[in-house]
Design an enzyme around this catalytic site. Structure first.
Site, PDB file in Angstrom:
ATOM      1  N   ASP A  62      -2.760 -28.408 -27.597  1.00 60.96           N
ATOM      2  CA  ASP A  62      -1.782 -27.620 -28.343  1.00 60.96           C
ATOM      3  C   ASP A  62      -1.704 -28.074 -29.800  1.00 60.96           C
ATOM      4  OD1 ASP A  62       0.284 -25.701 -28.737  1.00 60.96           O
ATOM      5  OD2 ASP A  62       1.790 -27.252 -28.489  1.00 60.96           O
ATOM      6  N   GLY A  67      -0.954 -26.942 -34.927  1.00 62.61           N
ATOM      7  CA  GLY A  67       0.242 -27.742 -34.756  1.00 62.61           C
ATOM      8  C   GLY A  67       0.849 -27.661 -33.373  1.00 62.61           C
ATOM      9  N   ASN A  89     -10.664 -24.718 -22.857  1.00 57.57           N
ATOM     10  CA  ASN A  89      -9.526 -24.617 -21.939  1.00 57.57           C
ATOM     11  C   ASN A  89      -9.834 -23.885 -20.636  1.00 57.57           C
ATOM     12  OD1 ASN A  89      -8.113 -25.819 -24.040  1.00 57.57           O
ATOM     13  ND2 ASN A  89      -7.267 -23.890 -24.786  1.00 57.57           N
ATOM     14  N   HIS A 188      -8.009 -40.426 -21.078  1.00 53.49           N
ATOM     15  CA  HIS A 188      -8.883 -40.227 -19.923  1.00 53.49           C
ATOM     16  C   HIS A 188      -8.787 -41.380 -18.935  1.00 53.49           C
ATOM     17  CE1 HIS A 188     -11.646 -37.167 -22.170  1.00 53.49           C
ATOM     18  NE2 HIS A 188     -10.481 -36.664 -21.792  1.00 53.49           N
TER      19      HIS A 188
END
Length: 329
Positions: A62, A67, A89, A188
């Site tokens: 995001d 921003g 995505n 991760h």
């Protein structure tokens, strides 16, 4: 100036002039906000441990695209292609329903008060803390975007194939340092990745028809079994050896050639980033401190565009009624 660079340039200018964010923003208007978010996140973690890692990724996907404005959460409309199906995505980001659950609970207590953009920031923090990682005070006060851009997401978000040089350049555009890059890659430490993202490393690195020589042999053998040629590329693999615990094992794995993504392992094979990987593999507290600093800096990214407080994180309030009328006619 190219479109992606122009978007980043405008974002950096707007960040300096946007409304200031601050801790305790909802102390008077919705004092239970942060506790509600954590409560829902805890339930989600019990229900499906992987979900919290998925939610944490929302902040990255995001904030880097115009921003931290929750544009990522918007569904497509007849006039707008949202970011959910962007290249980085699609078939990758998941657990949007957790954010919906948080929003529903907040709307019951504090209607039209807490932005979806702030929910993403709080939920990402909680995902880390609930997984054994650091906890920190988040700055809040963001507005929700009135639009989303699949094109901007495609142009900005890096590929799993990205090398450290590309990643350093990307992060520097957002005033994020090499140290920030390596620390934030430590996200991760929890979660899983799809076979799709590692197939080229296993069978055709850089078009050679051969595997990436940096993969540790026993780890490669394991990945070959899980991700065979012709197999289901949506099968998932743990991103490090302790996928449900936020710790510095991710960096130890990189140091031993067991990074899952190319964009992970490149941090150890590239000289500008290697020293930070070695530092964080030795010193978990140093990693935690740097990770928190990076998350706060990333959370400060704002576009300065007009916004609102969405009452449904998937829909722009101001266009909901006209869209429904159009569909009914």
């Amino acid at each position: 100036m190219s479109s992606p660079l122009l978007a980043v340039f405008l974002l950096l200018i707007a960040t300096a002039s946007a409304a200031p964010l601050r801790p305790g923003f909802y102390a008077e208007t919705c004092p239970e906000a942060e506790s509600i978010v954590r409560k829902v996140m805890r339930k989600a973690m019990i229900r499906e441990p992987r979900s919290v890692a998925s939610v944490m990724r929302f902040q990255f996907h995001d904030c880097f695209v115009n921003g931290c404005d929750a544009s990522l959460l918007l569904d497509d409309t007849p006039t707008m292609l949202g970011e959910k199906l962007a290249l980085s995505n699609i078939n990758s980001l998941r657990s949007f329903e957790v954010i919906d659950e948080v929003k529903n609970e907040l709307e019951k207590v504090c209607p039209a008060t807490v932005s979806c953009a702030d929910i993403v920031i709080m939920a990402a923090r909680d995902a880390v803390a609930l997984s054994g990682g650091p906890d920190w005070e988040v700055k809040l006060g963001r507005k929700d975007s009135l639009t989303a851009s699949q094109e901007d997401s495609n142009n900005i978000m890096p590929s799993p194939r990205a090398n450290a040089s590309i990643l350093i350049d990307l992060f520097s555009r957002f005033n994020l340092s090499v140290k920030d890059l390596v620390a934030l890659s430590g996200s991760h430490s929890i979660g899983e990745g799809r076979c799709f993202s590692v197939m080229f490393r296993l069978y055709n690195q850089s078009g050679t028809g051969k595997p990436d020589p940096t993969i540790e042999p026993k780890y490669k053998e394991k990945l070959n079994k899980i991700c065979p040629i012709g197999g289901d590329e949506n099968v998932t693999v743990s991103l490090d050896s302790t996928p449900t615990v936020f710790d510095n094992i991710y960096f130890k794995d990189l140091s031993e050639g067991r990074g899952f993504l190319n964009s992970d392992e490149t941090l150890f094979t590239f000289h500008h980033t290697k020293e930070y990987v070695k530092l964080f593999s030795r010193d978990q507290s140093a990693f935690f401190k740097a990770f928190v600093e990076g998350m706060i800096k990333m959370g400060d990214l704002q576009s300065g565009r007009p916004g609102e407080i969405r009452t449904n994180c998937r829909v722009v309030n101001s266009v909901r009624r006209p869209v429904n009328v159009l569909m009914e006619s």
